[in-house]
Design a protein around this motif. Structure first.
Motif, PDB file in Angstrom:
ATOM      1  N   PRO A  96       8.451 -18.257 -30.601  1.00 50.33           N
ATOM      2  CA  PRO A  96       9.174 -18.604 -31.836  1.00 50.33           C
ATOM      3  C   PRO A  96       9.364 -20.101 -32.023  1.00 50.33           C
ATOM      4  O   PRO A  96       9.229 -20.603 -33.148  1.00 50.33           O
ATOM      5  CB  PRO A  96      10.520 -17.887 -31.660  1.00 50.33           C
ATOM      6  N   ALA A  97       9.652 -20.851 -30.938  1.00 45.62           N
ATOM      7  CA  ALA A  97       9.877 -22.293 -31.064  1.00 45.62           C
ATOM      8  C   ALA A  97       8.557 -23.048 -31.251  1.00 45.62           C
ATOM      9  O   ALA A  97       8.446 -23.925 -32.120  1.00 45.62           O
ATOM     10  CB  ALA A  97      10.612 -22.819 -29.845  1.00 45.62           C
ATOM     11  N   ILE A  98       7.557 -22.727 -30.423  1.00 40.38           N
ATOM     12  CA  ILE A  98       6.270 -23.434 -30.519  1.00 40.38           C
ATOM     13  C   ILE A  98       5.601 -23.150 -31.853  1.00 40.38           C
ATOM     14  O   ILE A  98       5.127 -24.068 -32.540  1.00 40.38           O
ATOM     15  CB  ILE A  98       5.363 -23.025 -29.345  1.00 40.38           C
ATOM     16  N   GLN A  99       5.552 -21.892 -32.243  1.00 37.22           N
ATOM     17  CA  GLN A  99       4.952 -21.533 -33.524  1.00 37.22           C
ATOM     18  C   GLN A  99       5.761 -22.116 -34.683  1.00 37.22           C
ATOM     19  O   GLN A  99       5.194 -22.545 -35.702  1.00 37.22           O
ATOM     20  CB  GLN A  99       4.872 -20.010 -33.643  1.00 37.22           C
ATOM     21  N   GLY A 100       7.091 -22.159 -34.519  1.00 35.74           N
ATOM     22  CA  GLY A 100       7.930 -22.733 -35.573  1.00 35.74           C
ATOM     23  C   GLY A 100       7.642 -24.202 -35.804  1.00 35.74           C
ATOM     24  O   GLY A 100       7.592 -24.669 -36.956  1.00 35.74           O
ATOM     25  N   LEU A 101       7.445 -24.974 -34.713  1.00 38.16           N
ATOM     26  CA  LEU A 101       7.103 -26.388 -34.861  1.00 38.16           C
ATOM     27  C   LEU A 101       5.740 -26.552 -35.507  1.00 38.16           C
ATOM     28  O   LEU A 101       5.525 -27.475 -36.316  1.00 38.16           O
ATOM     29  CB  LEU A 101       7.113 -27.082 -33.493  1.00 38.16           C
ATOM     30  N   ALA A 102       4.787 -25.680 -35.147  1.00 30.98           N
ATOM     31  CA  ALA A 102       3.449 -25.759 -35.748  1.00 30.98           C
ATOM     32  C   ALA A 102       3.507 -25.467 -37.243  1.00 30.98           C
ATOM     33  O   ALA A 102       2.881 -26.168 -38.050  1.00 30.98           O
ATOM     34  CB  ALA A 102       2.512 -24.788 -35.036  1.00 30.98           C
ATOM     35  N   GLU A 103       4.265 -24.454 -37.616  1.00 37.01           N
ATOM     36  CA  GLU A 103       4.355 -24.103 -39.034  1.00 37.01           C
ATOM     37  C   GLU A 103       5.119 -25.157 -39.828  1.00 37.01           C
ATOM     38  O   GLU A 103       4.921 -25.293 -41.040  1.00 37.01           O
ATOM     39  CB  GLU A 103       5.019 -22.736 -39.177  1.00 37.01           C
ATOM     40  N   ALA A 104       6.003 -25.898 -39.167  1.00 30.70           N
ATOM     41  CA  ALA A 104       6.709 -26.989 -39.843  1.00 30.70           C
ATOM     42  C   ALA A 104       5.867 -28.265 -39.883  1.00 30.70           C
ATOM     43  O   ALA A 104       6.277 -29.247 -40.504  1.00 30.70           O
ATOM     44  CB  ALA A 104       8.029 -27.270 -39.135  1.00 30.70           C
ATOM     45  N   GLY A 105       4.703 -28.259 -39.223  1.00 30.18           N
ATOM     46  CA  GLY A 105       3.833 -29.425 -39.225  1.00 30.18           C
ATOM     47  C   GLY A 105       4.299 -30.540 -38.314  1.00 30.18           C
ATOM     48  O   GLY A 105       3.844 -31.679 -38.438  1.00 30.18           O
ATOM     49  N   LEU A 106       5.198 -30.217 -37.365  1.00 29.33           N
ATOM     50  CA  LEU A 106       5.725 -31.253 -36.476  1.00 29.33           C
ATOM     51  C   LEU A 106       4.857 -31.459 -35.236  1.00 29.33           C
ATOM     52  O   LEU A 106       5.038 -32.448 -34.522  1.00 29.33           O
ATOM     53  CB  LEU A 106       7.154 -30.900 -36.055  1.00 29.33           C
ATOM     54  N   ILE A 107       3.950 -30.530 -34.954  1.00 36.28           N
ATOM     55  CA  ILE A 107       2.994 -30.707 -33.867  1.00 36.28           C
ATOM     56  C   ILE A 107       1.597 -30.417 -34.413  1.00 36.28           C
ATOM     57  O   ILE A 107       1.423 -29.546 -35.278  1.00 36.28           O
ATOM     58  CB  ILE A 107       3.313 -29.788 -32.661  1.00 36.28           C
ATOM     59  N   PRO A 108       0.581 -31.142 -33.941  1.00 38.98           N
ATOM     60  CA  PRO A 108      -0.786 -30.917 -34.442  1.00 38.98           C
ATOM     61  C   PRO A 108      -1.284 -29.512 -34.111  1.00 38.98           C
ATOM     62  O   PRO A 108      -1.066 -28.998 -33.015  1.00 38.98           O
ATOM     63  CB  PRO A 108      -1.602 -31.977 -33.693  1.00 38.98           C
ATOM     64  N   SER A 109      -1.922 -28.887 -35.067  1.00 36.99           N
ATOM     65  CA  SER A 109      -2.504 -27.557 -34.882  1.00 36.99           C
ATOM     66  C   SER A 109      -3.513 -27.329 -35.995  1.00 36.99           C
ATOM     67  O   SER A 109      -3.732 -28.187 -36.856  1.00 36.99           O
ATOM     68  CB  SER A 109      -1.413 -26.478 -34.924  1.00 36.99           C
ATOM     69  N   SER A 110      -4.101 -26.163 -35.970  1.00 35.58           N
ATOM     70  CA  SER A 110      -5.031 -25.831 -37.057  1.00 35.58           C
ATOM     71  C   SER A 110      -4.312 -25.770 -38.396  1.00 35.58           C
ATOM     72  O   SER A 110      -4.923 -25.952 -39.449  1.00 35.58           O
ATOM     73  CB  SER A 110      -5.703 -24.485 -36.754  1.00 35.58           C
TER      74      SER A 110
END
Length: 348
Positions: A213-227
């Motif tokens: 929930p935390a890692i995916q949440g940061l990715a969806e908020a655009g705070l960490i690089p991801s696809s």
């Protein structure tokens, strides 16, 4: 003897015997003149100690009046925690304090403090310059015990291990928890946790991962690089890898500025920070490093690492350094610190 006595009836010998057995008239007179006393029975039975196995019930005693110790005319206060023990909690990602750990102490589990908080026993091992940052976050319930495979599990749960390297997953968990705890009264600034109904952004962080929930949440908020941010090369997160200094800044600064990061160049980094190893910084992190400089004395790099002319961007971050970076969220004076949050009474 009855036969001889009967035969003496109406004789002089019989009269003599009758007079000898008759009651003394003086005694009868004295007895009739004495008042009859009725014995007094106490309504309250005498106290008897309770004896195990006895069927006699133990009488209930009235409680003694309580006495409150006074010091100079005022109520005596409870002494605060010592400097060697700082309170922390279990660190939920949403910033709340897990009070379920309070019952573990009675069952041989981890030592706990107020409101189910873990009483870390080794925070004084952190560098002196970082101890206040760690202490404040611990009291907010953001920090979690160090993970370890040692045999003494009960002792491990009271250890923070401030000088150990922090993993990427632990830092993300703390980042989300700290942000949401400091901005508890401002829902618009909180980071939303993800649900297991979405497609995972990273191949190595499935929905079953406890920190999904935390890692995916940061990715969806655009705070960490991801696809999700258009970075097609970042398909893994490596949650158990050590956190580096440049990753600490890359993930934290966007939560500080709440705006687009400035364009950065190698020369700009050298002119501002003066880092001799600026060329070793990942281009993705350069913009965050430059924006962090614009935060003045509240910059994460200054708070976590002090004055330095070497960033050492690939160097692993300790747990105490990570806590120092998360002590404050904001940009150019508009923000919130852990110390500020401690002054706000928490809602029941």
């Amino acid at each position: 003897m009855l036969i001889p006595l009967t035969s003496c009836a109406n004789s002089s010998l019989g009269e003599s015997l009758e007079q000898s057995f008759a009651a003394d008239p003086k005694l009868e007179e004295n007895a009739s003149s004495q008042p009859t006393e009725t014995p007094t029975v106490s309504a309250t039975p005498p106290f008897q100690p309770s004896i195990q196995g006895s069927e006699t019930p133990t009488p209930t005693l009235s409680p003694s009046p309580s006495v409150t110790p006074q010091t100079n005319g005022s109520q005596a206060s409870i002494p605060p925690f010592s400097d060697s023990t700082v309170v922390g909690a279990s660190g939920n990602s949403d910033g709340s304090i897990d009070t379920t750990t309070a019952s573990n102490n009675s069952n041989g589990g981890q030592a706990t403090g107020t409101d189910g908080a873990i009483a870390f026993s080794d925070l004084t091992k952190a560098p002196k310059a970082l101890q206040q940052y760690v202490s404040d976050l611990a009291q907010l319930g953001v920090l979690t015990p160090a993970s370890s495979s040692k045999a003494n599990q009960a002792k491990e749960k009271t250890l923070f291990e401030p000088n150990s390297v922090i993993t990427r997953r632990d830092y993300v968990r703390w980042l989300v928890a700290a942000n949401n705890r400091l901005y508890a009264a401002q829902p618009a600034k909180q980071i939303r946790l993800s649900t297991d109904a979405v497609q995972p952004a990273f191949q190595d962080v499935p929905r079953q991962d406890p920190d999904f929930p935390a890692i995916q949440g940061l990715a969806e908020a655009g705070l960490i690089p991801s696809s999700l941010t258009g970075d097609s090369t970042t398909v893994t997160f490596r949650p158990d890898a050590p956190l580096t200094r440049e990753a600490l800044i890359l993930w934290k600064v966007p939560a500080d500025t709440r705006q687009a990061l400035p364009t950065a160049s190698l020369d700009a980094i050298k002119q501002t920070w003066g880092f001799q190893d600026a060329a070793r910084i990942d281009p993705k992190a350069m913009r965050a490093v430059l924006a962090d400089f614009q935060n003045g004395d509240l910059a994460n790099l200054r708070r976590a690492f002090g004055y330095t002319t070497l960033l050492q961007p690939k160097k692993a971050v300790t747990r105490a350094e990570a806590a120092a970076a998360l002590w404050y969220f904001g940009f150019q004076g508009d923000g919130q610190s852990a110390q500020d949050a401690l002054k706000i009474p928490s809602k029941p």
